[in-house]
Design a protein around this motif. Structure first.
Motif, PDB file in Angstrom:
ATOM      1  N   ASP A  49       0.708  -0.962  -0.121  1.00  0.00           N
ATOM      2  CA  ASP A  49      -0.070  -0.055  -0.058  1.00  0.00           C
ATOM      3  C   ASP A  49       1.062   1.285   0.058  1.00  0.00           C
ATOM      4  OD1 ASP A  49      -2.411  -1.375  -0.020  1.00  0.00           O
ATOM      5  OD2 ASP A  49      -2.610  -1.366   2.181  1.00  0.00           O
ATOM      6  N   TRP A  86     -11.239   9.268  -1.671  1.00  0.00           N
ATOM      7  CA  TRP A  86      -9.764   9.500  -1.851  1.00  0.00           C
ATOM      8  C   TRP A  86      -9.737  11.159  -2.364  1.00  0.00           C
ATOM      9  CZ3 TRP A  86      -6.633   5.132  -4.470  1.00  0.00           C
ATOM     10  CH2 TRP A  86      -6.880   3.960  -3.466  1.00  0.00           C
ATOM     11  N   TYR A  95      -2.727  10.886   4.355  1.00  0.00           N
ATOM     12  CA  TYR A  95      -2.460   9.338   4.228  1.00  0.00           C
ATOM     13  C   TYR A  95      -0.942   9.143   4.711  1.00  0.00           C
ATOM     14  CZ  TYR A  95      -1.557   4.476   2.328  1.00  0.00           C
ATOM     15  OH  TYR A  95      -1.061   3.275   2.613  1.00  0.00           O
ATOM     16  N   ASN A  98       0.030   9.288   8.200  1.00  0.00           N
ATOM     17  CA  ASN A  98      -0.732   8.375   9.059  1.00  0.00           C
ATOM     18  C   ASN A  98      -1.933   8.723   9.968  1.00  0.00           C
ATOM     19  OD1 ASN A  98       0.791   6.098   8.435  1.00  0.00           O
ATOM     20  ND2 ASN A  98       2.402   7.023   9.467  1.00  0.00           N
ATOM     21  N   PRO A 100      -5.372   8.806  10.948  1.00  0.00           N
ATOM     22  CA  PRO A 100      -6.283   7.792  10.988  1.00  0.00           C
ATOM     23  C   PRO A 100      -7.578   7.434  10.150  1.00  0.00           C
ATOM     24  CG  PRO A 100      -5.827   8.277  13.271  1.00  0.00           C
ATOM     25  CD  PRO A 100      -5.151   9.343  12.432  1.00  0.00           C
ATOM     26  N   GLN A 101      -8.282   8.876   9.653  1.00  0.00           N
ATOM     27  CA  GLN A 101      -9.435   8.826   8.840  1.00  0.00           C
ATOM     28  C   GLN A 101      -8.793   8.497   7.521  1.00  0.00           C
ATOM     29  OE1 GLN A 101     -12.689   9.305   9.817  1.00  0.00           O
ATOM     30  NE2 GLN A 101     -12.676   8.200   7.378  1.00  0.00           N
ATOM     31  N   LEU A 103      -6.222   6.811   6.358  1.00  0.00           N
ATOM     32  CA  LEU A 103      -5.710   5.579   6.447  1.00  0.00           C
ATOM     33  C   LEU A 103      -7.080   4.476   6.429  1.00  0.00           C
ATOM     34  CD1 LEU A 103      -3.058   5.150   9.197  1.00  0.00           C
ATOM     35  CD2 LEU A 103      -2.940   5.571   6.744  1.00  0.00           C
ATOM     36  N   THR A 104      -8.150   4.953   7.132  1.00  0.00           N
ATOM     37  CA  THR A 104      -9.376   4.241   6.910  1.00  0.00           C
ATOM     38  C   THR A 104     -10.082   4.370   5.482  1.00  0.00           C
ATOM     39  OG1 THR A 104     -10.071   4.261   9.321  1.00  0.00           O
ATOM     40  CG2 THR A 104     -11.791   4.072   7.826  1.00  0.00           C
ATOM     41  N   ASP A 105      -9.859   5.813   5.145  1.00  0.00           N
ATOM     42  CA  ASP A 105     -10.550   6.006   3.650  1.00  0.00           C
ATOM     43  C   ASP A 105      -9.897   5.381   2.528  1.00  0.00           C
ATOM     44  OD1 ASP A 105     -12.471   7.810   4.938  1.00  0.00           O
ATOM     45  OD2 ASP A 105     -11.388   9.412   4.292  1.00  0.00           O
ATOM     46  N   GLU A 107      -8.275   2.349   2.772  1.00  0.00           N
ATOM     47  CA  GLU A 107      -8.847   0.833   2.813  1.00  0.00           C
ATOM     48  C   GLU A 107     -10.149   0.901   2.240  1.00  0.00           C
ATOM     49  OE1 GLU A 107      -7.172  -1.742   3.347  1.00  0.00           O
ATOM     50  OE2 GLU A 107      -5.256  -0.518   3.749  1.00  0.00           O
ATOM     51  N   THR A 108     -11.094   1.842   2.669  1.00  0.00           N
ATOM     52  CA  THR A 108     -12.466   1.556   2.060  1.00  0.00           C
ATOM     53  C   THR A 108     -12.351   1.627   0.528  1.00  0.00           C
ATOM     54  OG1 THR A 108     -13.190   2.527   4.211  1.00  0.00           O
ATOM     55  CG2 THR A 108     -14.661   3.139   1.817  1.00  0.00           C
ATOM     56  N   ARG A 111     -10.722  -1.467  -0.996  1.00  0.00           N
ATOM     57  CA  ARG A 111     -11.553  -2.520  -0.972  1.00  0.00           C
ATOM     58  C   ARG A 111     -12.922  -2.454  -2.156  1.00  0.00           C
ATOM     59  NH1 ARG A 111     -12.902  -1.957   3.977  1.00  0.00           N
ATOM     60  NH2 ARG A 111     -14.927  -0.728   3.730  1.00  0.00           N
TER      61      ARG A 111
END
Length: 117
Positions: A49, A86, A95, A98, A100-101, A103-105, A107-108, A111
């Motif tokens: 990633d 994104w 991103y 680091n 957190p939001q 990183l979550t976005d 991955e979303t 996916r």
């Protein structure tokens, strides 16, 4: 969207680069352009990633379907086509910091893109 590597273009050596193989098919995670560049982000052989950016001249399209979760943004002479989550300002800065939001976005968006590939 999926692309097949048809040649390796390494600006320094013109030779093979880690993570890519001619003939392999990759999922496109994002397309970005600016006044003097055009790149696609893919998950390469190493699957690290956030993927890697490459010259689209190295690829040919094997599946042109654009994921339904993608949006197109034009801003300050740049174009981004990729996951909607994104597309907010400073996403990539957050991103790589680091946040957190972000990183979550990431991955979303990843996916959703892989699910539609």
């Amino acid at each position: 969207m999926r692309v097949k590597c048809i040649e390796i273009i390494d600006p320094e050596t013109g030779e093979a680069v880690p993570g890519l193989r001619v003939g392999s098919v990759y999922t496109v995670l994002e397309m970005v352009t600016g006044p003097d560049y055009w790149m696609i982000r893919i998950l390469d052989e190493e699957h690290d990633d956030p993927g890697s950016l490459w010259d689209p001249a190295m690829f040919e399209t094997v599946d042109a379907r654009i994921p339904s979760s993608w949006t197109l943004v034009l801003e300050n002479g740049h174009m981004r086509l990729g996951p909607a989550v994104w597309q907010r300002p400073n996403f990539w800065n957050d991103y790589f910091s680091n946040v957190p939001q972000a990183l979550t976005d990431f991955e979303t968006g990843k996916r959703e893109t892989l699910k539609s590939a």
